[in-house]
Design a protein around this motif. Structure first.
Motif, PDB file in Angstrom:
ATOM      1  N   ALA A 107      -5.546   6.211 -10.945  1.00 18.78           N
ATOM      2  CA  ALA A 107      -6.165   4.982 -10.451  1.00 18.78           C
ATOM      3  C   ALA A 107      -6.685   4.149 -11.614  1.00 18.78           C
ATOM      4  O   ALA A 107      -6.565   2.918 -11.629  1.00 18.78           O
ATOM      5  CB  ALA A 107      -7.298   5.318  -9.486  1.00 18.78           C
ATOM      6  N   LEU A 162      -2.087   3.000  -6.745  1.00 18.47           N
ATOM      7  CA  LEU A 162      -3.198   2.525  -5.930  1.00 18.47           C
ATOM      8  C   LEU A 162      -4.266   1.819  -6.759  1.00 18.47           C
ATOM      9  O   LEU A 162      -4.900   0.873  -6.287  1.00 18.47           O
ATOM     10  CB  LEU A 162      -3.817   3.701  -5.169  1.00 18.47           C
ATOM     11  N   ALA A 216      -5.661  -1.907  -6.057  1.00 15.45           N
ATOM     12  CA  ALA A 216      -7.080  -2.166  -5.832  1.00 15.45           C
ATOM     13  C   ALA A 216      -7.616  -3.228  -6.781  1.00 15.45           C
ATOM     14  O   ALA A 216      -8.415  -4.094  -6.387  1.00 15.45           O
ATOM     15  CB  ALA A 216      -7.877  -0.875  -5.998  1.00 15.45           C
ATOM     16  N   GLY A 260      -7.794  -6.089  -4.402  1.00 13.77           N
ATOM     17  CA  GLY A 260      -9.149  -5.825  -3.931  1.00 13.77           C
ATOM     18  C   GLY A 260     -10.220  -6.460  -4.791  1.00 13.77           C
ATOM     19  O   GLY A 260     -11.195  -7.016  -4.274  1.00 13.77           O
ATOM     20  N   TYR A 261     -10.041  -6.404  -6.125  1.00 11.61           N
ATOM     21  CA  TYR A 261     -11.063  -6.917  -7.032  1.00 11.61           C
ATOM     22  C   TYR A 261     -10.820  -8.370  -7.429  1.00 11.61           C
ATOM     23  O   TYR A 261     -11.682  -9.230  -7.240  1.00 11.61           O
ATOM     24  CB  TYR A 261     -11.128  -6.036  -8.275  1.00 11.61           C
ATOM     25  N   VAL A 292      -8.557  -4.347   1.303  1.00 13.86           N
ATOM     26  CA  VAL A 292      -7.604  -3.637   0.446  1.00 13.86           C
ATOM     27  C   VAL A 292      -8.338  -2.617  -0.413  1.00 13.86           C
ATOM     28  O   VAL A 292      -7.892  -1.466  -0.554  1.00 13.86           O
ATOM     29  CB  VAL A 292      -6.823  -4.628  -0.449  1.00 13.86           C
ATOM     30  N   MET A 293      -9.463  -3.030  -0.966  1.00 20.19           N
ATOM     31  CA  MET A 293     -10.254  -2.125  -1.798  1.00 20.19           C
ATOM     32  C   MET A 293     -10.706  -0.903  -0.994  1.00 20.19           C
ATOM     33  O   MET A 293     -10.574   0.247  -1.456  1.00 20.19           O
ATOM     34  CB  MET A 293     -11.486  -2.873  -2.342  1.00 20.19           C
ATOM     35  N   LEU A 328       0.831  -1.204   0.000  1.00 19.47           N
ATOM     36  CA  LEU A 328       0.000   0.000   0.000  1.00 19.47           C
ATOM     37  C   LEU A 328       0.866   1.255   0.000  1.00 19.47           C
ATOM     38  O   LEU A 328       0.602   2.204  -0.752  1.00 19.47           O
ATOM     39  CB  LEU A 328      -0.922  -0.010   1.220  1.00 19.47           C
ATOM     40  N   THR A 373      -9.435   0.322   1.766  1.00 21.63           N
ATOM     41  CA  THR A 373      -8.283   1.136   2.172  1.00 21.63           C
ATOM     42  C   THR A 373      -7.783   2.017   1.037  1.00 21.63           C
ATOM     43  O   THR A 373      -7.491   3.205   1.245  1.00 21.63           O
ATOM     44  CB  THR A 373      -7.138   0.233   2.671  1.00 21.63           C
ATOM     45  N   THR A 374      -7.700   1.468  -0.176  1.00 18.97           N
ATOM     46  CA  THR A 374      -7.225   2.265  -1.310  1.00 18.97           C
ATOM     47  C   THR A 374      -8.199   3.396  -1.625  1.00 18.97           C
ATOM     48  O   THR A 374      -7.781   4.521  -1.938  1.00 18.97           O
ATOM     49  CB  THR A 374      -7.033   1.395  -2.571  1.00 18.97           C
ATOM     50  N   VAL A 375      -9.493   3.122  -1.509  1.00 17.09           N
ATOM     51  CA  VAL A 375     -10.495   4.165  -1.745  1.00 17.09           C
ATOM     52  C   VAL A 375     -10.345   5.283  -0.714  1.00 17.09           C
ATOM     53  O   VAL A 375     -10.386   6.476  -1.053  1.00 17.09           O
ATOM     54  CB  VAL A 375     -11.922   3.578  -1.704  1.00 17.09           C
ATOM     55  N   SER A 408       2.500   1.587  -3.405  1.00 23.40           N
ATOM     56  CA  SER A 408       1.511   2.028  -4.391  1.00 23.40           C
ATOM     57  C   SER A 408       1.162   3.502  -4.208  1.00 23.40           C
ATOM     58  O   SER A 408       0.952   4.230  -5.184  1.00 23.40           O
ATOM     59  CB  SER A 408       0.241   1.182  -4.283  1.00 23.40           C
TER      60      SER A 408
END
Length: 219
Positions: A162, A172, A176, A180-181, A188-189, A9, A191-193, A12
């Protein structure tokens, strides 16, 4: 979220900062002269030239109307030519710059057009040359508005960076998508948002503060 993911993270985050900072600087270097030319070549301005204004306006409009994801794919050969690769954070700077430069050009044009034409006529009556009017009147008088506009461009670039992650741009967005996906790691998703939202909020607050300070100093 484990320690390895936190390291990813952080990495990124700095990749996103690198992409946004570099593309903002390059786009501003390109966009400011473009915006000035678009302004001064307008009818009834200091250097009217319908041909130059029409051609530049058409190029700027065409680039601005192209969705970023399509632009990124379309200029892959150019990206490879410039940086030697179409994948990675450095490669993503090329489409980010090309996407942001016309936006900044229109911001500059809009800011310069806000200036009272009487101020320009006063400078002309005192014998100021076009270059002097641009550097001593137009740009200084509109600086606070330009700062706000460039702040908006930076916020757009954060979003575009992004999106660049979808095509291997890193940052990031890439984190994600990959974790995340594709791996269904919701933490993770989220947190990145959150990090992206914080970046946008901080940038907007800083831009507003700087613009306000410049406007007060001008007054």
């Amino acid at each position: 979220m484990n320690a390895d993911m936190i390291d990813l993270l952080i990495k990124s985050f700095f990749e996103t900062c690198y992409m946004v900072f570099a593309s903002t600087v390059l786009a501003t270097i390109i966009g400011i002269p473009l915006g000035v030319v678009l302004t001064v070549t307008r009818k009834d301005h200091i250097l009217p030239n319908a041909g130059i204004n029409s051609v530049l306006g058409a190029i700027v409009n065409a680039t601005r109307s192209t969705p970023f994801i399509i632009l990124m794919v379309a200029i892959i050969p150019l990206t490879r030519f410039i940086v030697g690769s179409s994948i990675g954070t450095t490669a993503a700077i090329v489409p980010l710059t090309i996407s942001a430069a016309p936006f900044i050009a229109r911001i500059i044009e809009s800011s310069l057009l806000e200036i009272d034409h009487g101020v320009i006529e006063a400078a002309q009556s005192m014998g100021a040359r076009p270059l002097q009017i641009i550097t001593k009147v137009l740009l200084p008088e509109s600086l606070h508005s330009i700062v706000l506009g460039i702040t908006l461009a930076i916020i757009s670039l954060i979003g575009y960076s992004a999106m660049a992650g979808a095509l291997g741009g890193g940052g990031l967005g890439d984190l994600a998508i990959r974790y995340g996906y594709q791996r269904f790691q919701i933490d993770v998703m989220i947190t990145t948002v959150i990090v992206l939202i914080v970046m946008v909020q901080c940038m907007q607050s800083f831009g507003n503060m700087l613009s306000k300070k410049l406007n007060k100093n001008k007054l």
